[in-house]
Design a protein around this motif. Structure first.
Motif, PDB file in Angstrom:
ATOM      1  N   ALA A  44      39.780  39.149  38.198  1.00  0.00           N
ATOM      2  CA  ALA A  44      38.414  39.493  38.567  1.00  0.00           C
ATOM      3  C   ALA A  44      37.665  38.238  39.005  1.00  0.00           C
ATOM      4  O   ALA A  44      36.782  38.299  39.852  1.00  0.00           O
ATOM      5  N   GLY A  55      38.134  44.648  26.245  1.00  0.00           N
ATOM      6  CA  GLY A  55      39.157  43.878  26.950  1.00  0.00           C
ATOM      7  C   GLY A  55      39.105  44.041  28.457  1.00  0.00           C
ATOM      8  O   GLY A  55      39.693  43.259  29.188  1.00  0.00           O
ATOM      9  N   GLU A 100      30.298  33.581  30.216  1.00  0.00           N
ATOM     10  CA  GLU A 100      31.750  33.394  30.204  1.00  0.00           C
ATOM     11  C   GLU A 100      32.207  32.525  31.366  1.00  0.00           C
ATOM     12  O   GLU A 100      33.382  32.226  31.499  1.00  0.00           O
ATOM     13  N   PHE A 101      31.301  32.155  32.257  1.00  0.00           N
ATOM     14  CA  PHE A 101      31.728  31.489  33.483  1.00  0.00           C
ATOM     15  C   PHE A 101      31.183  30.083  33.620  1.00  0.00           C
ATOM     16  O   PHE A 101      31.294  29.471  34.671  1.00  0.00           O
ATOM     17  N   LYS A 153      38.954  31.482  32.144  1.00  0.00           N
ATOM     18  CA  LYS A 153      38.046  32.638  32.086  1.00  0.00           C
ATOM     19  C   LYS A 153      38.680  33.864  32.729  1.00  0.00           C
ATOM     20  O   LYS A 153      38.064  34.552  33.560  1.00  0.00           O
ATOM     21  N   VAL A 154      39.903  34.122  32.391  1.00  0.00           N
ATOM     22  CA  VAL A 154      40.559  35.329  32.891  1.00  0.00           C
ATOM     23  C   VAL A 154      41.081  36.111  31.687  1.00  0.00           C
ATOM     24  O   VAL A 154      41.352  35.532  30.638  1.00  0.00           O
ATOM     25  N   PRO A 155      41.201  37.415  31.830  1.00  0.00           N
ATOM     26  CA  PRO A 155      41.551  38.231  30.663  1.00  0.00           C
ATOM     27  C   PRO A 155      43.053  38.389  30.422  1.00  0.00           C
ATOM     28  O   PRO A 155      43.866  38.246  31.341  1.00  0.00           O
ATOM     29  N   LEU A 156      43.386  38.694  29.181  1.00  0.00           N
ATOM     30  CA  LEU A 156      44.738  39.073  28.794  1.00  0.00           C
ATOM     31  C   LEU A 156      44.704  40.534  28.379  1.00  0.00           C
ATOM     32  O   LEU A 156      43.677  41.036  27.952  1.00  0.00           O
ATOM     33  N   LEU A 188      45.960  39.857  32.642  1.00  0.00           N
ATOM     34  CA  LEU A 188      45.509  41.161  33.131  1.00  0.00           C
ATOM     35  C   LEU A 188      44.862  41.018  34.500  1.00  0.00           C
ATOM     36  O   LEU A 188      43.847  40.346  34.664  1.00  0.00           O
ATOM     37  N   CYS A 231      36.163  44.407  30.356  1.00  0.00           N
ATOM     38  CA  CYS A 231      34.886  44.048  30.988  1.00  0.00           C
ATOM     39  C   CYS A 231      35.142  43.038  32.107  1.00  0.00           C
ATOM     40  O   CYS A 231      35.856  42.061  31.935  1.00  0.00           O
ATOM     41  N   HIS A 232      34.547  43.324  33.247  1.00  0.00           N
ATOM     42  CA  HIS A 232      34.688  42.467  34.425  1.00  0.00           C
ATOM     43  C   HIS A 232      34.186  41.056  34.135  1.00  0.00           C
ATOM     44  O   HIS A 232      34.576  40.099  34.779  1.00  0.00           O
ATOM     45  N   TYR A 233      33.303  40.975  33.173  1.00  0.00           N
ATOM     46  CA  TYR A 233      32.756  39.669  32.800  1.00  0.00           C
ATOM     47  C   TYR A 233      33.272  39.253  31.427  1.00  0.00           C
ATOM     48  O   TYR A 233      32.600  38.535  30.697  1.00  0.00           O
ATOM     49  N   ILE A 234      34.442  39.765  31.092  1.00  0.00           N
ATOM     50  CA  ILE A 234      35.199  39.374  29.916  1.00  0.00           C
ATOM     51  C   ILE A 234      34.633  39.951  28.615  1.00  0.00           C
ATOM     52  O   ILE A 234      35.308  40.704  27.930  1.00  0.00           O
ATOM     53  N   SER A 235      33.393  39.609  28.269  1.00  0.00           N
ATOM     54  CA  SER A 235      32.921  40.011  26.943  1.00  0.00           C
ATOM     55  C   SER A 235      31.560  40.683  26.966  1.00  0.00           C
ATOM     56  O   SER A 235      30.942  40.837  25.920  1.00  0.00           O
TER      57      SER A 235
END
Ligand SMILES: Cc1cc2nc3c(=O)[nH]c(=O)nc-3n(C[C@H](O)[C@H](O)[C@H](O)COP(=O)(O)OP(=O)(O)OC[C@H]3O[C@@H](n4cnc5c(N)ncnc54)[C@H](O)[C@@H]3O)c2cc1C
Ligand code: SF4
Ligand code: SF4
Ligand code: SF4
Ligand code: FES
Lengths: 143, 579
Positions: free
Chosen positions: B455, A74, B519-520, B433-436, B443, A76-80
């Protein structure tokens, strides 16, 4: 190394992601937490950058252990990217099995930028684990 | 030592600088020995040690050496790239060397400081690390940074207090704002509130004033009953499509994004006899109080709320339990607020607040709690071992402090339930593309260093979509996020990092693995000839994580600055026979 007297000093390659684990390694230093000088860190942007090829090359050249470190799930700077690292390490573990390298010589650990103590503890523990296994003996060195 | 190269025809000329960092490194590592060792390494034509490489003098020495020794690569063995790499890259740039031809070797944070009792081993490790750095440096390639124009428009998702406050702030700085709100009305949670802690001000004038400011602004375009349909692009240059409830699409460009989608109140179905009538949530109580107040004012009715004899509030309903361990922070103060209002409407109403801990930190909120006690509100502590039982007309609670069971008759039970993740947060997070976090709140990049940033460059966060908090804090976040967005919007160009992925099209077979893993949205397949597709990476969208290069089956995808060749060179150097 000529260190019969000191016992076996393993050579351990550590892949550390730039955003979490490498920062955690720095924090261990800033906090002056001591750990064995057995590890050599290679910085990558993300644990997802590590390939089976990197890991197997390390073993082929005589590494006694390889650690892949990245951000907690959860984070990771690059998500996954760290999810990819899980797949890579699993896959590599199976290949190592075929090559007769003990699975315990490869480890994946999540270490955040705030976990300097954890970084140092893992370096120490993994060194001891690899010491117990002794030097890597490859079945066949022509991978 | 220095000019013995030419073993190979065009050996790259590497210079190595080993830092003492005063005694930080030199106190434990034999810097002279490391420097001498560096001179023996392939490619190294120059090596020197410096007391402080990052000082003006040290930087000048690097620049001078680049010129006098025609250095093509620079390696500094010192503290850590995380703090000092930009400085040394700039020195290279100033001396005419592409900044990506610089390599950092960490012999302080990860060597001298962590092996202080073993100077010999530390020195050996420093030599190994320098050998690894030089091995990589020889293979470094000059990289290009891209300059991209910035669209001076902010997209704000969520038209609650926080999205609107950020919008008004950015508009006042002269930027265009596109404000997207899912509901037909602007205002968010505050539309449903009566009074506001800790001052007991009315919520409606405050929120309606903000709505009016937004509506009046000529530079804020509002899309109500609308959601984000698609967003593509990167910092400075997003292509946005918004969809309204009739399915109509509107498209525009934006340079930056603020997420302010708020949170939703947990509905306690099946808990403590919740029925929305005699057992309600705090939010429902606020509406009852507001409605009654309106009726009293309009028609001189006997206000039902104020006829209440006893009201029992239960705190932490669905919060601070194993499946939802966090504290929602707003509930204790909301309970106190509504308890005070009930007592205000009818001083005869007894209010009991059954709590586990009261979370009223800070100067203002602790005083607020004291005020509630002084106003005669009863606080009774319960624990999860004996949760209160809501029966017919009576709540039975084991008072932890008294050590006894109490039965409290009630007319109304009010459940304080936490804020939980907004509906649709997950879809929005994926789109942006941002985290939870594990609870579904957005987040941020770093809780202390970058609390309002994601990020992902150019995307910011504010309000209760980040975590439950009071208006005082969320409004401050709105100003902060607006200021962060303005740092992009005021620029003419954004510069992207040169550390990106690049495809060798002659090796690519168009399998699309890179497109899947990214992811981007940076790589895309393009048709170069009929039926022949290859991947191309948009360098501005690429973050340089290297995941695509790891999965590419043909080796077509290179993660620049961390190529297979460069990483392999480090692996090999790490394991060269040690002495
Ligand atoms: C019962 C209760 C009482 C409170 N009392 C107080 C108080 O007395 N004092 C105080 O300081 N604070 C109080 N708060 C906290 C306060 O309400 C919040 O701090 C504040 O309202 C947060 O504003 P926001 O804009 O972040 O979120 P919200 O007000 O929730 O606004 C978010 C907006 O985004 C919209 N949205 C959501 N998803 C999307 C999407 N995908 N696309 C487009 N739009 C979307 C929503 O429809 C909503 O309009 C209380 C909260 C509650 C629940
Ligand atoms: S470059 Fe780093 S290691 Fe050298 S003096 Fe500066 S801070 Fe210390
Ligand atoms: S390096 Fe990472 S961000 Fe760049 S294209 Fe590859 S997967 Fe996407
Ligand atoms: S993964 Fe490699 S081969 Fe497949 S499309 Fe991407 S670059 Fe081409
Ligand atoms: S950046 Fe740390 S694992 Fe991806």
């Amino acid at each position: 190394m000529t260190n019969q007297a000191e016992g076996f000093q393993p050579r351990i390659v550590v892949f550390a992601c730039n955003w979490c684990s490498y920062a955690g390694a720095d924090l261990a230093g800033v906090s002056r937490i001591q750990y064995p000088p057995t590890t050599r860190v290679i910085r990558v942007m993300c644990s997802g950058r590590v390939t089976p090829g990197f890991i197997l090359e390390a073993f082929r050249l005589g590494a006694d252990g390889v650690l892949v470190t990245g951000c907690h799930p959860g984070d990771c700077h690059y998500i996954s990217g760290n999810e990819n690292a899980v797949v890579t390490v699993d896959k590599t573990g199976r290949l190592m099995n075929v090559l007769g390298i003990e699975a315990a010589r490869l480890r994946l650990e999540w270490i955040s930028a705030a976990e300097g103590a954890r970084f140092a503890r893992i370096m120490t523990e993994f060194t001891e684990q690899v010491q117990a296994l002794g030097p890597t003996a490859l079945k066949d060195t022509t991978l | 030592m220095s000019h013995v190269t030419m073993t190979q025809n065009e050996e790259t000329r590497v210079g190595v600088f080993v830092c003492h960092c005063g005694s930080n490194i030199a106190g434990y590592v034999d810097v002279a020995a490391v420097t001498a060792y560096a001179r023996t390494l392939p490619g190294v034509v120059f090596a020197q040690d410096n007391m402080y490489t990052c000082s003006d003098g040290g930087l000048t020495e690097i620049k001078t050496a680049i010129k006098t020794h025609a250095l093509e690569r620079v390696v500094v063995a010192a503290c850590t790239p995380r703090t000092h790499e930009p400085l040394f890259r700039d020195a290279c740039r100033e001396a005419g060397l592409n900044p990506y031809l610089f390599e950092f070797v960490n012999i302080r944070d990860q060597c001298s400081w962590v092996h202080r009792l073993e100077p010999e081993a530390a020195t050996q490790k420093a030599k190994d690390l320098v050998r690894m750095g030089v091995a990589k440096a020889r293979l470094l390639q000059p990289l290009e940074e891209q300059e991209m124009p910035v669209e001076p428009v902010a997209l704000i998702v969520g038209g609650g207090m926080i999205g609107m406050t950020a919008a008004v702030n950015l508009a006042s700085r002269g930027f265009q704002v596109k404000l997207v709100e899912r509901e037909p009305e602007l205002g968010g949670m505050m539309l449903r509130l009566d009074k506001l802690y800790p001052t007991q001000d009315d919520a409606q004038p405050l929120i309606q004033q903000r709505v009016a400011e937004v509506r009046r602004s000529k530079t804020i375009e509002v899309f109500t009953a609308s959601t984000l349909h698609a967003i593509k692009g990167f910092v400075g240059n997003y292509d946005v499509t918004v969809r309204d409830r009739e399915g109509r699409l509107s498209s525009f460009k934006a340079g930056t994004v603020i997420v302010a989608t708020g949170a939703r109140v947990f509905t306690p179905h099946g808990m403590y006899g919740y029925d929305g009538e005699r057992v309600v949530t705090q939010l429902e109580l606020e509406k009852q109080i507001a409605d009654r107040r309106l009726q009293i004012a309009n028609c001189n009715l006997q206000p039902a709320v104020s006829n209440l004899k006893r009201v029992v509030m239960i705190q932490c309903v669905g919060a601070r339990i194993p499946e939802r361990p966090y504290c929602s922070r707003i509930c204790c103060t909301t309970a106190i607020k509504n308890a005070l209002e009930l007592r205000e409407l009818n001083p005869e109403t007894e209010v009991y607040i059954l709590y586990r801990d009261t979370e009223t930190q800070g100067t203002r909120y602790e005083a607020y709690y004291t005020r509630a006690r002084e106003a005669g509100i009863q606080f009774i502590r319960y624990s999860l071992d004996h949760p209160p039982q809501v029966g017919e007309g009576r709540v039975v609670v084991y008072d932890e402090l008294l050590g006894a069971k109490l039965g409290i008759p009630y007319d109304l039970v009010v459940l304080s339930t936490p804020l939980v993740a907004q509906e649709g947060a997950h879809e929005l997070a994926q789109m942006l593309k941002v985290p939870l976090d594990e609870h579904g709140f957005f987040l941020e990049a770093h809780v202390k260093l970058r609390p309002l940033d994601f990020a992902t460059d150019g995307v910011y966060v504010a309000g209760t979509c980040r975590w439950p908090s009071h208006l005082e804090e969320t409004i401050a976040q709105a100003y902060g996020a607006a200021a962060r967005a303005a740092t992009i919007l005021t620029k003419e160009h954004v510069t992207s990092s040169g550390v990106v992925a690049r495809v060798d099209e002659s090796l690519c077979r168009g399998c699309g693995r890179c497109v899947e893993v990214c992811e981007f949205g940076a790589p895309a397949l393009v048709e170069v000839a009929p039926g022949i597709k290859v991947a191309r990476v948009n360098p501005v969208m690429c973050k340089g994580c290297g995941a695509c290069a790891s999965v590419c089956p043909t080796g077509a995808m290179a993660a620049l600055h961390f190529t297979d060749g460069q990483v392999m060179a480090m692996v090999r150097a790490a394991l060269l026979n040690q002495k």
